[in-house]
Motif scaffolding. Structure first.
Motif, PDB file in Angstrom:
ATOM      1  N   PRO A  42       0.832  -1.207   0.000  1.00  0.00           N
ATOM      2  CA  PRO A  42       0.000   0.000   0.000  1.00  0.00           C
ATOM      3  C   PRO A  42       0.868   1.259   0.000  1.00  0.00           C
ATOM      4  CG  PRO A  42       0.123  -0.896   2.215  1.00  0.00           C
ATOM      5  CD  PRO A  42       0.870  -1.865   1.322  1.00  0.00           C
ATOM      6  N   THR A  43       0.325   2.342  -0.480  1.00  0.00           N
ATOM      7  CA  THR A  43       1.075   3.593  -0.497  1.00  0.00           C
ATOM      8  C   THR A  43       1.394   4.069   0.922  1.00  0.00           C
ATOM      9  OG1 THR A  43      -1.014   4.818  -0.650  1.00  0.00           O
ATOM     10  CG2 THR A  43       0.156   4.357  -2.712  1.00  0.00           C
ATOM     11  N   GLU A  44       0.594   3.640   1.896  1.00  0.00           N
ATOM     12  CA  GLU A  44       0.861   4.008   3.284  1.00  0.00           C
ATOM     13  C   GLU A  44       2.147   3.337   3.785  1.00  0.00           C
ATOM     14  OE1 GLU A  44      -3.378   4.353   2.346  1.00  0.00           O
ATOM     15  OE2 GLU A  44      -1.950   2.686   2.214  1.00  0.00           O
ATOM     16  N   LEU A  45       2.489   2.199   3.186  1.00  0.00           N
ATOM     17  CA  LEU A  45       3.700   1.478   3.587  1.00  0.00           C
ATOM     18  C   LEU A  45       4.926   2.014   2.878  1.00  0.00           C
ATOM     19  CD1 LEU A  45       5.116  -0.914   5.038  1.00  0.00           C
ATOM     20  CD2 LEU A  45       4.531  -2.318   3.035  1.00  0.00           C
ATOM     21  N   SER A  47       6.095   4.656  -0.680  1.00  0.00           N
ATOM     22  CA  SER A  47       5.737   5.486  -1.839  1.00  0.00           C
ATOM     23  C   SER A  47       6.368   4.921  -3.105  1.00  0.00           C
ATOM     24  CB  SER A  47       6.228   6.913  -1.627  1.00  0.00           C
ATOM     25  OG  SER A  47       7.657   6.937  -1.633  1.00  0.00           O
TER      26      SER A  47
END
Length: 235
Positions: A42-45, A47
């Motif tokens: 995920p982008t939260e993990l 970039s």
């Protein structure tokens, strides 16, 4: 007449050799999307920029180990990224990563630029990749190439000289009549040392790989190259 036009006018090239992934194909976007699709990052993990930075650093180490074919390098890189982000690697997923390479997207300008350039020059590819992966990638282009030289064929990775030497030999052309077009700055050094000319396609800040190499000229995309060629050939 700008520097790019002057090179194309004065060198009177017959042949343009291209790096493929980064110059013709958007490897950054393709690799980041593939890693996310395969591993579900995920982008939260992480970039896209961080994914690409990890890929570049790990790839640079792996190819210096002279591991062939390149698909094995890609598997190793994917495994190491997975360990960093997830704590473990999955062999089935790492196998899927190199298989994604042929669907990494070509830049929007690529096909039209190649069609225009093919009217005036022979076109060739020099690539750090496997024959089968590049063969599939070539199906995404609207033109054919006069020569295709891969790291698998030569057992050598750019920027080492033998892969460039093999390309010159196969093209059977005076090096000074060949211009190598590459997004990676480091490719300018071996090309020029062998007598070829060099155009650095400086697409982003990452195009400066820290090699300190000096190209003949800089272009920011293939559209600039086509327009310069058209003006140079008209004079």
């Amino acid at each position: 007449m700008n520097d790019l036009e002057k090179l194309l006018h004065d060198a009177k090239p017959t042949t343009l050799t291209f790096d493929c992934y980064g110059t013709l194909v958007d490897w950054e976007g393709g690799a980041a999307r593939a890693l996310r699709d395969i591993y579900g990052y995920p982008t939260e993990l992480v970039s896209d920029d961080a994914l690409i930075d990890m890929f570049l650093a790990l790839d640079a180490v792996e190819i210096r180990k002279n591991i062939f074919p390149y698909s094995e390098v890609l598997k190793n890189v994917a495994d190491q990224i997975a360990v960093r982000l997830l704590g473990h690697a999955d062999p089935e997923l790492s196998d899927a990563f190199p298989k994604s390479l042929p669907i990494w997207p070509v830049f929007a300008e690529t096909n039209e630029a190649l069609k225009q350039l093919a009217k005036h020059f022979r076109l060739a590819i020099i690539s750090n990749v496997d024959d089968d992966l590049l063969s599939e990638t070539l199906q995404n282009f609207d033109v054919g190439f006069d020569e295709v030289v891969t790291s698998q064929q030569v057992q050598c990775y750019k920027p080492d000289a033998p892969i460039f030497e093999q390309a010159i030999c196969r093209l059977d052309e005076t090096p000074a009549r060949i211009i190598h077009v590459a997004e990676g700055l480091c490719e300018a050094r071996p090309a020029r040392k062998l007598g070829m000319h060099s155009i650095w396609v400086k697409r982003s800040a990452r195009s400066d790989d820290g090699s300190g190499a000096t190209p003949d000229v800089i272009s920011h995309n293939l559209v600039e190259l086509v327009e310069a060629a058209q003006r140079a050939l008209a004079t």
